[in-house]
Design a protein around this motif. Structure first.
Motif, PDB file in Angstrom:
ATOM      1  N   VAL A 115      -3.012  30.881 -41.151  1.00 13.71           N
ATOM      2  CA  VAL A 115      -3.068  30.077 -42.377  1.00 13.71           C
ATOM      3  C   VAL A 115      -2.368  30.773 -43.548  1.00 13.71           C
ATOM      4  CG1 VAL A 115      -5.175  28.904 -41.649  1.00 13.71           C
ATOM      5  CG2 VAL A 115      -5.341  30.934 -43.131  1.00 13.71           C
ATOM      6  N   ALA A 116      -1.764  31.926 -43.290  1.00 12.83           N
ATOM      7  CA  ALA A 116      -1.072  32.673 -44.342  1.00 12.83           C
ATOM      8  C   ALA A 116       0.058  31.842 -44.931  1.00 12.83           C
ATOM      9  CB  ALA A 116      -0.519  33.988 -43.783  1.00 12.83           C
ATOM     10  N   GLY A 117       0.288  32.036 -46.220  1.00 18.04           N
ATOM     11  CA  GLY A 117       1.402  31.391 -46.881  1.00 18.04           C
ATOM     12  C   GLY A 117       1.124  29.990 -47.405  1.00 18.04           C
ATOM     13  N   ASN A 118      -0.121  29.546 -47.323  1.00 20.09           N
ATOM     14  CA  ASN A 118      -0.481  28.215 -47.789  1.00 20.09           C
ATOM     15  C   ASN A 118      -1.270  28.217 -49.099  1.00 20.09           C
ATOM     16  OD1 ASN A 118       0.487  26.374 -45.607  1.00 20.09           O
ATOM     17  ND2 ASN A 118      -0.785  27.737 -44.373  1.00 20.09           N
ATOM     18  N   GLY A 119      -1.476  29.396 -49.684  1.00 19.01           N
ATOM     19  CA  GLY A 119      -2.198  29.484 -50.952  1.00 19.01           C
ATOM     20  C   GLY A 119      -3.705  29.463 -50.834  1.00 19.01           C
ATOM     21  N   TYR A 120      -4.237  29.524 -49.619  1.00 22.68           N
ATOM     22  CA  TYR A 120      -5.690  29.467 -49.456  1.00 22.68           C
ATOM     23  C   TYR A 120      -6.390  30.700 -50.035  1.00 22.68           C
ATOM     24  CZ  TYR A 120      -4.559  25.701 -46.183  1.00 22.68           C
ATOM     25  OH  TYR A 120      -4.071  24.555 -45.604  1.00 22.68           O
ATOM     26  N   ALA A 121      -5.795  31.874 -49.849  1.00 20.46           N
ATOM     27  CA  ALA A 121      -6.410  33.093 -50.393  1.00 20.46           C
ATOM     28  C   ALA A 121      -6.470  33.015 -51.917  1.00 20.46           C
ATOM     29  CB  ALA A 121      -5.646  34.335 -49.946  1.00 20.46           C
ATOM     30  N   THR A 122      -5.408  32.564 -52.544  1.00 25.74           N
ATOM     31  CA  THR A 122      -5.402  32.439 -54.000  1.00 25.74           C
ATOM     32  C   THR A 122      -6.437  31.421 -54.456  1.00 25.74           C
ATOM     33  OG1 THR A 122      -3.067  33.041 -54.108  1.00 25.74           O
ATOM     34  CG2 THR A 122      -3.976  31.887 -56.012  1.00 25.74           C
ATOM     35  N   GLU A 123      -6.509  30.296 -53.772  1.00 21.63           N
ATOM     36  CA  GLU A 123      -7.459  29.241 -54.146  1.00 21.63           C
ATOM     37  C   GLU A 123      -8.901  29.733 -54.025  1.00 21.63           C
ATOM     38  OE1 GLU A 123      -8.344  24.672 -52.665  1.00 21.63           O
ATOM     39  OE2 GLU A 123      -6.297  25.456 -52.516  1.00 21.63           O
ATOM     40  N   ALA A 124      -9.211  30.419 -52.934  1.00 18.88           N
ATOM     41  CA  ALA A 124     -10.566  30.939 -52.732  1.00 18.88           C
ATOM     42  C   ALA A 124     -10.871  32.074 -53.708  1.00 18.88           C
ATOM     43  CB  ALA A 124     -10.735  31.413 -51.289  1.00 18.88           C
TER      44      ALA A 124
END
Length: 194
Positions: A108-117
């Motif tokens: 899931v890297a590169g989809n902005g999920y870490a930033t969103e969470a």
């Protein structure tokens, strides 16, 4: 004592307590050496993941006696990572500073999920827990996490050269941080689900 309202929802994600049944999803990323390269510990065994899920199944309370809040990050019914909120400061627990961290499945890297969470957990730290400062520490070579910090508006406060004994070697350590009065009121991208 702060009780965090769970679950926390963002545009695409749900941050919630771990629960029975999450083990396969968590094992899928916590057992991968490249995923845990920049976080404490080695790749997890199935039994260790089962213990982690069990221990974190009652998340929500965070205070000096329970300073660690680790939440599952769910996307469309699948746990794709987890985020950490740890009441502490570089000089020890004081209840007014919090460290944040994250780990996500490589697919899931590169989809902005870490930033969103990370944005959601930072908002919780300031608005619900009431901390003065949120910080993250990472190896400077962990450029993906450095970019997450920068997207949150954190500044790089320091780099300690060979300042951390981590995984049997000396590594550089970068500190990123943000103060409560620097956190924009419009950053509230998370709200408790009904």
């Amino acid at each position: 004592m702060a009780r965090v309202s769970l679950p926390i929802t963002t545009d695409r994600l749900v941050l919630r307590s771990f629960r029975p049944g999450d083990e396969d999803d968590v094992f899928a990323y916590r057992s991968v050496a490249s995923v845990v390269r920049y976080i404490p510990g080695e790749p997890k065994t199935r039994e260790q993941v089962e213990d982690l899920v069990s221990e974190r199944a009652t998340a929500g309370r965070i205070d000096e006696q329970h300073p660690n809040l680790t939440l599952a990050v769910e996307l469309d019914g699948r746990v794709i990572g987890d985020v950490l909120l740890l009441l502490a400061g570089p000089d020890g627990a004081d209840g007014k500073q919090a460290e944040i961290g994250w780990v996500f499945a490589p697919d899931v890297a590169g989809n902005g999920y870490a930033t969103e969470a990370a944005r959601a957990i930072t908002d919780v730290a300031f608005r619900e827990v009431g901390v003065h400062r949120v910080w993250a520490e990472l190896e400077p070579e962990n450029t993906a996490s450095a970019r997450v910090c920068e997207r949150l508006g954190m500044r790089r406060e320091a780099v300690f050269v060979k300042g951390s004994w981590f995984k049997e070697r000396w590594t550089d350590l970068a500190i990123y941080a943000l103060l409560e009065d620097e956190w924009p009121t419009s950053a509230a991208t998370s709200a408790p689900a009904p």
